[in-house]
Write a protein that holds these residues in place. Sequence first.
Motif, PDB file in Angstrom:
ATOM      1  N   ILE A  57      -0.855  11.623   8.385  1.00 53.85           N
ATOM      2  CA  ILE A  57      -1.154  10.325   8.996  1.00 53.85           C
ATOM      3  C   ILE A  57      -2.372  10.409   9.915  1.00 53.85           C
ATOM      4  CG2 ILE A  57      -0.322   8.635  10.688  1.00 53.85           C
ATOM      5  CD1 ILE A  57       2.345   8.696   9.348  1.00 53.85           C
ATOM      6  N   LEU A  65      -2.262   6.109   7.139  1.00 53.75           N
ATOM      7  CA  LEU A  65      -1.690   4.777   6.907  1.00 53.75           C
ATOM      8  C   LEU A  65      -2.720   3.846   6.293  1.00 53.75           C
ATOM      9  CD1 LEU A  65       0.440   4.221  10.143  1.00 53.75           C
ATOM     10  CD2 LEU A  65       1.294   4.502   7.808  1.00 53.75           C
ATOM     11  N   ALA A  68      -3.194   4.814   2.766  1.00 51.60           N
ATOM     12  CA  ALA A  68      -2.040   4.384   1.973  1.00 51.60           C
ATOM     13  C   ALA A  68      -2.121   2.892   1.661  1.00 51.60           C
ATOM     14  CB  ALA A  68      -0.751   4.698   2.718  1.00 51.60           C
ATOM     15  N   ARG A  69      -2.540   2.085   2.635  1.00 53.95           N
ATOM     16  CA  ARG A  69      -2.668   0.649   2.387  1.00 53.95           C
ATOM     17  C   ARG A  69      -3.706   0.368   1.307  1.00 53.95           C
ATOM     18  NH1 ARG A  69      -1.485   0.236   8.103  1.00 53.95           N
ATOM     19  NH2 ARG A  69      -3.669   0.582   8.641  1.00 53.95           N
ATOM     20  N   PHE A  82       4.388  10.884   2.573  1.00 52.27           N
ATOM     21  CA  PHE A  82       3.790  11.273   3.839  1.00 52.27           C
ATOM     22  C   PHE A  82       4.366  12.611   4.289  1.00 52.27           C
ATOM     23  CE2 PHE A  82       2.882   6.758   3.868  1.00 52.27           C
ATOM     24  CZ  PHE A  82       1.616   6.699   4.446  1.00 52.27           C
ATOM     25  N   THR A  84       3.998  14.607   7.713  1.00 51.91           N
ATOM     26  CA  THR A  84       3.413  14.401   9.030  1.00 51.91           C
ATOM     27  C   THR A  84       4.308  14.963  10.123  1.00 51.91           C
ATOM     28  OG1 THR A  84       2.669  12.687  10.594  1.00 51.91           O
ATOM     29  CG2 THR A  84       4.467  12.110   9.099  1.00 51.91           C
ATOM     30  N   PHE A  89       5.983   6.811  12.858  1.00 56.73           N
ATOM     31  CA  PHE A  89       5.229   5.972  11.934  1.00 56.73           C
ATOM     32  C   PHE A  89       5.987   5.704  10.633  1.00 56.73           C
ATOM     33  CE2 PHE A  89       1.736   8.066  14.369  1.00 56.73           C
ATOM     34  CZ  PHE A  89       1.246   6.916  14.978  1.00 56.73           C
ATOM     35  N   ALA A  93       4.827   3.222   7.426  1.00 56.32           N
ATOM     36  CA  ALA A  93       4.545   4.016   6.226  1.00 56.32           C
ATOM     37  C   ALA A  93       5.268   3.446   5.020  1.00 56.32           C
ATOM     38  CB  ALA A  93       4.961   5.471   6.456  1.00 56.32           C
ATOM     39  N   THR A  96       3.962   0.543   2.892  1.00 62.86           N
ATOM     40  CA  THR A  96       3.011   0.835   1.825  1.00 62.86           C
ATOM     41  C   THR A  96       3.822   1.239   0.597  1.00 62.86           C
ATOM     42  OG1 THR A  96       2.800   3.205   2.328  1.00 62.86           O
ATOM     43  CG2 THR A  96       1.442   1.676   3.618  1.00 62.86           C
ATOM     44  N   ALA A  98       4.881   4.031  -0.150  1.00 65.23           N
ATOM     45  CA  ALA A  98       5.453   5.351   0.102  1.00 65.23           C
ATOM     46  C   ALA A  98       6.809   5.534  -0.562  1.00 65.23           C
ATOM     47  CB  ALA A  98       5.580   5.587   1.608  1.00 65.23           C
ATOM     48  N   TYR A 101       8.945  10.285   3.222  1.00 61.66           N
ATOM     49  CA  TYR A 101       8.353  10.507   4.548  1.00 61.66           C
ATOM     50  C   TYR A 101       8.970  11.794   5.074  1.00 61.66           C
ATOM     51  CZ  TYR A 101       6.417   9.168   9.119  1.00 61.66           C
ATOM     52  OH  TYR A 101       5.689   9.111  10.290  1.00 61.66           O
TER      53      TYR A 101
END
Length: 246
Positions: A57, A65, A68-69, A82, A84, A89, A93, A96, A98, A101
């Motif tokens: 991130i 982020l 990712a968007r 992700f 991280t 976040f 996350a 998006t 995702a 995580y």
Amino acid sequence: MNPLKVLIVDDEPLARGRLARQLRSLDDCELVGEAGDALDALAQVDGLDPDLVLLDIEMPGDSGLELARRLSARDTPPALIFCTAHAEFALPAFATAAVGYLLKPVSAAQLAEAIAKVRRLSKPQRKLVESDEAPQGRSRIKAVSRRGVELVEVDSIRCFIADSKYVVAHHSDGETILDESLKDLEAEFAGRFVRVHRNALVAVQHILGLRKDGNHYRVTLQGVAEQPLVSRRMLAGVKALLQELA
């Protein structure tokens, strides 16, 4: 079965190296590239067309982020996991595309489990879960009650609240008790529903805002009276998600 083409995006060489070693131990993955920032990552996505991007991130330039968007806006985005050190976040996350995580240090078992989930999704299914063309998870949930078998439309559900050994789905037509775990529902509907408390998942598309309740905050939802409590640990992520939705 063709191996998943994977791109690693992280500004820390040691972190990239750790993920690369773990990927090489998996038979169904092929590491096709590494990038240290979002700009390089976008160029490599265009050139390599990876199936999966593992991304951090906090990086120089655009954050993970933001990357990712931009990837999620594509017609057929790669799956995103992700990796991280920042737990706060998680909510933005999952707004998006995702699929997972993971918190550093990422274990090989965690990575393998997240990649197995990617394996179950086709590229169109990795679109933002708000898309009408490719929703993630079931469209209806079956529940058995005194009235017999009920089918609850997932789009009508505003939140899932864990209560003892059951989960209660609060929806536009009332409440329904489900014999399912909150953990399984969270995994199935990742992105469509986000965790705001250890006992609550809320539907992203039905969030209206936050309401102060003494020393705590609650999520206000469209069409239901239930206002799930937000844990202190998740509050920053909820606020960030609301900014994304504004």
